[in-house]
Design an enzyme around this catalytic site. Structure first.
Site, PDB file in Angstrom:
ATOM      1  N   ARG A 121       0.823  -1.237   0.000  1.00  0.00           N
ATOM      2  CA  ARG A 121       0.000   0.000   0.000  1.00  0.00           C
ATOM      3  C   ARG A 121       0.843   1.267   0.000  1.00  0.00           C
ATOM      4  NH1 ARG A 121      -2.811  -3.278   3.621  1.00  0.00           N
ATOM      5  NH2 ARG A 121      -4.603  -4.233   2.610  1.00  0.00           N
ATOM      6  N   LYS A 143       2.761  11.694 -10.954  1.00  0.00           N
ATOM      7  CA  LYS A 143       1.988  10.752 -11.771  1.00  0.00           C
ATOM      8  C   LYS A 143       2.834   9.511 -12.026  1.00  0.00           C
ATOM      9  CE  LYS A 143      -1.122  13.626 -14.497  1.00  0.00           C
ATOM     10  NZ  LYS A 143      -1.503  13.996 -15.868  1.00  0.00           N
ATOM     11  N   GLU A 185       9.481  19.180 -24.520  1.00  0.00           N
ATOM     12  CA  GLU A 185       8.680  19.499 -23.312  1.00  0.00           C
ATOM     13  C   GLU A 185       9.121  20.844 -22.719  1.00  0.00           C
ATOM     14  OE1 GLU A 185       6.045  18.041 -21.987  1.00  0.00           O
ATOM     15  OE2 GLU A 185       6.027  16.026 -22.826  1.00  0.00           O
ATOM     16  N   LYS A 225       6.162  23.555 -13.423  1.00  0.00           N
ATOM     17  CA  LYS A 225       5.309  22.381 -13.189  1.00  0.00           C
ATOM     18  C   LYS A 225       4.920  22.290 -11.715  1.00  0.00           C
ATOM     19  CE  LYS A 225       4.607  17.529 -14.154  1.00  0.00           C
ATOM     20  NZ  LYS A 225       5.054  16.304 -14.830  1.00  0.00           N
ATOM     21  N   GLU A 235      -5.247  17.072 -11.144  1.00  0.00           N
ATOM     22  CA  GLU A 235      -5.675  17.460 -12.501  1.00  0.00           C
ATOM     23  C   GLU A 235      -7.186  17.661 -12.631  1.00  0.00           C
ATOM     24  OE1 GLU A 235      -3.342  15.643 -15.615  1.00  0.00           O
ATOM     25  OE2 GLU A 235      -4.905  16.011 -17.074  1.00  0.00           O
ATOM     26  N   ARG A 239      -3.998  21.913 -13.923  1.00  0.00           N
ATOM     27  CA  ARG A 239      -2.972  20.960 -14.379  1.00  0.00           C
ATOM     28  C   ARG A 239      -3.203  20.526 -15.831  1.00  0.00           C
ATOM     29  NH1 ARG A 239      -0.020  16.122 -10.875  1.00  0.00           N
ATOM     30  NH2 ARG A 239       1.373  15.515 -12.533  1.00  0.00           N
ATOM     31  N   ASN A 243      -1.101  19.765 -20.671  1.00  0.00           N
ATOM     32  CA  ASN A 243      -1.400  18.916 -21.829  1.00  0.00           C
ATOM     33  C   ASN A 243      -1.258  19.656 -23.155  1.00  0.00           C
ATOM     34  OD1 ASN A 243      -2.019  16.782 -20.148  1.00  0.00           O
ATOM     35  ND2 ASN A 243      -4.154  17.423 -19.953  1.00  0.00           N
ATOM     36  N   HIS A 246      -0.398  17.864 -26.289  1.00  0.00           N
ATOM     37  CA  HIS A 246      -0.419  16.438 -25.993  1.00  0.00           C
ATOM     38  C   HIS A 246      -1.594  15.692 -26.607  1.00  0.00           C
ATOM     39  CE1 HIS A 246       2.893  17.333 -23.398  1.00  0.00           C
ATOM     40  NE2 HIS A 246       2.966  16.100 -22.958  1.00  0.00           N
ATOM     41  N   HIS A 250      -0.327  12.703 -28.488  1.00  0.00           N
ATOM     42  CA  HIS A 250      -0.587  11.313 -28.079  1.00  0.00           C
ATOM     43  C   HIS A 250      -1.157  10.507 -29.233  1.00  0.00           C
ATOM     44  CE1 HIS A 250      -0.704  11.922 -23.467  1.00  0.00           C
ATOM     45  NE2 HIS A 250       0.433  11.385 -23.851  1.00  0.00           N
ATOM     46  N   HIS A 262       8.054  10.492 -27.351  1.00  0.00           N
ATOM     47  CA  HIS A 262       6.986  11.322 -26.767  1.00  0.00           C
ATOM     48  C   HIS A 262       7.171  12.811 -27.089  1.00  0.00           C
ATOM     49  CE1 HIS A 262       4.011  12.527 -23.801  1.00  0.00           C
ATOM     50  NE2 HIS A 262       4.892  13.368 -23.298  1.00  0.00           N
TER      51      HIS A 262
HETATM   52  N1  LIG Z   1       4.781  10.789 -15.066  1.00  0.00           N
HETATM   53  C1  LIG Z   1       4.709  11.836 -15.826  1.00  0.00           C
HETATM   54  O1  LIG Z   1       4.269  12.914 -15.402  1.00  0.00           O
HETATM   55  C2  LIG Z   1       5.194  11.746 -17.245  1.00  0.00           C
HETATM   56  C3  LIG Z   1       5.318  12.923 -18.018  1.00  0.00           C
HETATM   57  C4  LIG Z   1       5.830  12.822 -19.306  1.00  0.00           C
HETATM   58  C5  LIG Z   1       6.198  11.572 -19.811  1.00  0.00           C
HETATM   59  N2  LIG Z   1       6.068  10.469 -19.032  1.00  0.00           N
HETATM   60  C6  LIG Z   1       6.477   9.140 -19.525  1.00  0.00           C
HETATM   61  O2  LIG Z   1       7.886   9.167 -19.702  1.00  0.00           O
HETATM   62  C7  LIG Z   1       8.240   8.180 -20.682  1.00  0.00           C
HETATM   63  C8  LIG Z   1       9.231   8.798 -21.644  1.00  0.00           C
HETATM   64  O3  LIG Z   1      10.379   9.177 -20.913  1.00  0.00           O
HETATM   65  P1  LIG Z   1      11.827   9.164 -21.583  1.00  0.00           P
HETATM   66  O4  LIG Z   1      11.787   9.920 -22.838  1.00  0.00           O
HETATM   67  O5  LIG Z   1      12.789   9.542 -20.522  1.00  0.00           O
HETATM   68  O6  LIG Z   1      11.970   7.640 -22.018  1.00  0.00           O
HETATM   69  P2  LIG Z   1      12.929   6.476 -21.516  1.00  0.00           P
HETATM   70  O7  LIG Z   1      12.837   6.298 -20.066  1.00  0.00           O
HETATM   71  O8  LIG Z   1      12.610   5.314 -22.379  1.00  0.00           O
HETATM   72  O9  LIG Z   1      14.386   7.040 -21.843  1.00  0.00           O
HETATM   73  C9  LIG Z   1      14.768   7.247 -23.183  1.00  0.00           C
HETATM   74  C10 LIG Z   1      15.978   6.391 -23.554  1.00  0.00           C
HETATM   75  O10 LIG Z   1      17.141   6.961 -22.980  1.00  0.00           O
HETATM   76  C11 LIG Z   1      17.833   6.010 -22.182  1.00  0.00           C
HETATM   77  N3  LIG Z   1      18.484   6.772 -21.125  1.00  0.00           N
HETATM   78  C12 LIG Z   1      17.888   7.473 -20.119  1.00  0.00           C
HETATM   79  N4  LIG Z   1      18.818   8.175 -19.457  1.00  0.00           N
HETATM   80  C13 LIG Z   1      20.016   7.941 -20.058  1.00  0.00           C
HETATM   81  C14 LIG Z   1      21.341   8.403 -19.847  1.00  0.00           C
HETATM   82  N5  LIG Z   1      21.618   9.325 -18.916  1.00  0.00           N
HETATM   83  N6  LIG Z   1      22.317   7.918 -20.626  1.00  0.00           N
HETATM   84  C15 LIG Z   1      22.036   7.026 -21.618  1.00  0.00           C
HETATM   85  N7  LIG Z   1      20.804   6.577 -21.886  1.00  0.00           N
HETATM   86  C16 LIG Z   1      19.805   7.027 -21.113  1.00  0.00           C
HETATM   87  C17 LIG Z   1      16.789   5.011 -21.770  1.00  0.00           C
HETATM   88  O11 LIG Z   1      17.358   3.767 -21.460  1.00  0.00           O
HETATM   89  C18 LIG Z   1      15.918   4.962 -23.031  1.00  0.00           C
HETATM   90  O12 LIG Z   1      16.502   4.118 -23.982  1.00  0.00           O
HETATM   91  C19 LIG Z   1       6.954   7.752 -21.347  1.00  0.00           C
HETATM   92  O13 LIG Z   1       6.610   6.464 -20.876  1.00  0.00           O
HETATM   93  C20 LIG Z   1       5.932   8.773 -20.880  1.00  0.00           C
HETATM   94  O14 LIG Z   1       4.620   8.239 -20.776  1.00  0.00           O
HETATM   95  C21 LIG Z   1       5.588  10.536 -17.771  1.00  0.00           C
END
Ligand SMILES: NC(=O)c1ccc[n+]([C@@H]2O[C@H](COP(=O)([O-])OP(=O)(O)OC[C@H]3O[C@@H](n4cnc5c(N)ncnc54)[C@H](O)[C@@H]3O)[C@@H](O)[C@H]2O)c1
Length: 358
Positions: A121, A143, A185, A225, A235, A239, A243, A246, A250, A262
């Site tokens: 939990r 999130k 972003e 943010k 949200e 919040r 988007n 987005h 998306h 993304h």
């Molecule tokens: N929770 C939220 O508020 C929120 C907001 C926006 C996006 N997201 C989510 O985030 C995800 C996308 O995030 P992302 O773009 O970081 O993707 P990711 O985590 O897949 O990272 C991108 C790539 O970079 C690599 N990587 C990360 N850091 C590295 C480093 N320092 N050196 C070498 N390689 C590295 C990872 O292994 C991956 O291959 C999606 O799933 C999206 O839905 C969440």
């Protein structure tokens, strides 16, 4: 050290940002948590680069560390991976007084945050974001989520970390493509925030510029943010502004089946949406060109053949953010002046077709 405070009714935490911060991460975590067992969750790209050093420091500071590594990529945001992580944690006798640390990009952050929020939990959680997207956006705000097949982020929780530690030097090992996608972003946030932040992005004309300004860009993005999340954690109102770009983004991200990252999809989404609102004279003249210029400066995509297709409108109509048959589109009247335009979901296609045919 640059710092951003996040103060919510049930939780307060700090985001600390500094080049080289990882060299003192053991001490920083010790200031946050008393000694305990920690699950250090990373992915197959990030773990070989940073996990061993962090584990060594944590052990030196009195923590017991279990390293768990998931395959890199969005496909890891899946139920079987959660079940596997939770099974390992139970097997290693994690209790409620232990903790989870996410070391990686947005995928690891969402995944580790989700498992932390449901294991017994909810157990304590710290974020060490290593991608630019995670450093400027996903690690803050609470999130967490996993995907169910094509349905992105459909299972999730709001679960705030105890701290977020950002070392922008990790961007030296991140590929240029992912540095650029995180910048998508940043452009979004700067455009929503203020002309002041927007002017800062004028200095970014290459991927290396992003790396060299990363501390300031992270601090500004996260600061914005945090203010939004503090006003509307779950949200129900403000919040939604985050988007911007987005809804369209998306839809094409899903249709691209992994070929668009993304932030790339958000880049295309912002441009497409703003062109329509500028044509409608609801946005200031020249704003779309200004946004395009920023995105183009680092090679982000501005257009896609997937826009405007029947499948595209189908995805928009079925977006999980639609409420009571209405779609709330976030657009900008001017830089720093976001607004919401609400349309019935069954009129979305007609609305966009009318604008794009003129
Ligand atoms: N929770 C939220 O508020 C929120 C907001 C926006 C996006 N997201 C989510 O985030 C995800 C996308 O995030 P992302 O773009 O970081 O993707 P990711 O985590 O897949 O990272 C991108 C790539 O970079 C690599 N990587 C990360 N850091 C590295 C480093 N320092 N050196 C070498 N390689 C590295 C990872 O292994 C991956 O291959 C999606 O799933 C999206 O839905 C969440």
């Amino acid at each position: 050290m640059a710092r951003v405070e996040v103060q919510l009714p049930t939780k307060q935490y700090e985001v600390q940002i500094e080049n080289g911060l990882l060299q003192q991460i053991g001490g920083l975590i010790e200031q946050t948590w008393p000694s305990r067992q920690v699950a250090l969750i990373s992915d197959t790209n990030v773990a070989p680069l940073y996990q061993a050093d962090i584990t060594e420091q944590l052990v030196r500071h009195g923590f017991q560390v279990r390293e768990y590594t998931v395959p890199a990529g969005e496909a890891s945001k899946a139920w079987p991976v959660i079940a596997d992580l939770a099974t390992k944690m139970a097997g290693d006798h994690f209790t409620r007084s232990d903790g989870v640390i996410a070391l990686g990009g947005g995928v690891v952050g969402d995944l580790a945050g989700f498992v932390a929020s449901i294991y017994m939990r909810g157990i304590s959680f710290i974020q060490i974001p290593t991608s630019l997207l995670a450093q400027v956006d996903s690690s803050v705000g609470g999130k967490t989520a996993i995907d169910l097949g094509e349905a992105k982020n459909i299972l999730g929780t709001f679960y705030q970390p105890d701290a977020v530690f950002i070392d922008p030097t990790t961007l030296t090992t991140l590929s240029d493509r992912y540095v650029a996608e995180g910048y998508g972003e940043i452009v979004k946030t700067a455009a929503l925030d203020s002309t002041d932040f927007w002017h800062l992005t004028e200095q970014i004309n290459s991927i290396d510029d992003i790396r060299s300004h990363a501390t300031e860009l992270s601090q500004r993005s996260i600061g914005y943010k945090a203010r939004i999340v503090m006003a509307d954690e779950k949200e129900s109102g403000q919040r939604q502004l985050l988007n911007f770009g987005h809804t369209m983004g998306h839809a094409i991200e899903l249709l691209a089946h992994g070929k668009l990252a993304h932030g790339e999809a958000v880049s295309i989404g912002m441009v497409h949406l703003m062109q329509v609102f500028e044509d409608l004279k609801l946005a200031s003249t020249g704003i779309t060109a200004a946004i395009k210029e920023r995105l183009q400066a680092v090679g982000l995509p501005l257009d896609s053949p997937l826009l405007g297709t029947a499948a595209f409108y189908d995805k928009i109509k079925n977006d999980k953010k639609n409420k009571n048959g209405k779609l709330n589109l976030v657009y900008l009247q001017a830089i720093g002046q976001p607004a919401i335009y609400s349309i019935p979901t069954d009129q979305v296609q007609a609305f966009f077709n009318e604008q794009t045919m003129d």
